[in-house]
Design an enzyme around this catalytic site. Structure first.
Site, mmCIF file in Angstrom:
data_model
loop_
_atom_site.group_PDB
_atom_site.id
_atom_site.type_symbol
_atom_site.label_atom_id
_atom_site.label_comp_id
_atom_site.label_asym_id
_atom_site.label_seq_id
_atom_site.Cartn_x
_atom_site.Cartn_y
_atom_site.Cartn_z
ATOM 1 N N TYR A 46 0.855 -1.194 0.000
ATOM 2 C CA TYR A 46 0.000 0.000 0.000
ATOM 3 C C TYR A 46 0.885 1.236 0.000
ATOM 4 O O TYR A 46 1.113 1.864 1.014
ATOM 5 C CB TYR A 46 -0.918 0.020 1.213
ATOM 6 C CG TYR A 46 -2.054 -0.967 1.193
ATOM 7 C CD1 TYR A 46 -2.405 -1.667 0.050
ATOM 8 C CD2 TYR A 46 -2.804 -1.208 2.331
ATOM 9 C CE1 TYR A 46 -3.449 -2.569 0.037
ATOM 10 C CE2 TYR A 46 -3.862 -2.099 2.331
ATOM 11 C CZ TYR A 46 -4.171 -2.773 1.182
ATOM 12 O OH TYR A 46 -5.216 -3.657 1.190
ATOM 13 N N GLY A 47 1.404 1.546 -1.156
ATOM 14 C CA GLY A 47 2.309 2.664 -1.332
ATOM 15 C C GLY A 47 3.601 2.182 -1.950
ATOM 16 O O GLY A 47 3.719 1.037 -2.372
#
Length: 173
Positions: free
Chosen positions: A48-49
């Site tokens: 997530y990123g």
């Protein structure tokens, strides 16, 4: 784990998985507010990123600033994907790579649960769970196994091979 988590978790994906992540202090403010209102089950992801700023990076910085909150939070992190192809990778090597990466990035808080973002249809679930159990849960590095976006049949199969401590289902308002 023995902690009450309530009916709703707090997902932190939106703080880091976007072209322009929100300012870190704004994320911290939302995280503190969630905790204040009883949202103690937090979910993030290894992917997530970017590798430089993902959920684990944000959490590490948060617990550096607010170390007193680490024991209040029950943390579940998604992983188990190849970070180049974003395909599930439940192989022994892929499992170890993912969990070790999470543990390397998160040093101020125990990883209460690890969950594969998607089931790897090419690897026997038992093989994947055995790695997690023997090398991470039995050694105290990870608290338990969680499932993400799986069918009822998959849950029934999973519990034959491992103790499943949580199961995430998608809910869209």
């Amino acid at each position: 784990m023995g902690k009450e988590v309530g009916s709703t978790g707090f997902g932190i994906m939106g703080f880091t998985w976007r072209p322009q992540p929100c300012p870190q202090e704004q994320a911290f403010e939302a995280m503190r507010e969630a905790l204040k209102h009883g949202a103690v089950f937090w979910n993030g992801g290894e992917f997530y990123g970017t590798p430089e700023y993902n959920s684990l990076t944000l959490l590490e910085r948060y617990f550096e600033k607010y170390p007193e909150d680490a024991d209040k939070v029950i943390l579940s992190i998604k992983g188990g994907v190849n970070l180049e192809t974003y395909l599930p990778d439940g192989s022994p090597e892929g499992t170890r790579r993912s969990i070790d990466n999470c543990l390397r990035q998160l040093t101020r808080k125990k990883l209460d649960m690890f969950e594969f973002a998607r089931r790897d249809q090419n690897v026997d679930m038992k093989e994947t769970f055995n790695i997690i159990q023997r090398e991470y849960i039995d050694t105290g590095k990870v608290g338990g196994i969680s499932l993400s976006e799986v069918r009822a049949e998959t849950i029934h199969e999973a519990v034959k091979h491992a103790k499943i401590v949580a199961c995430e289902v998608e809910l869209s308002l």
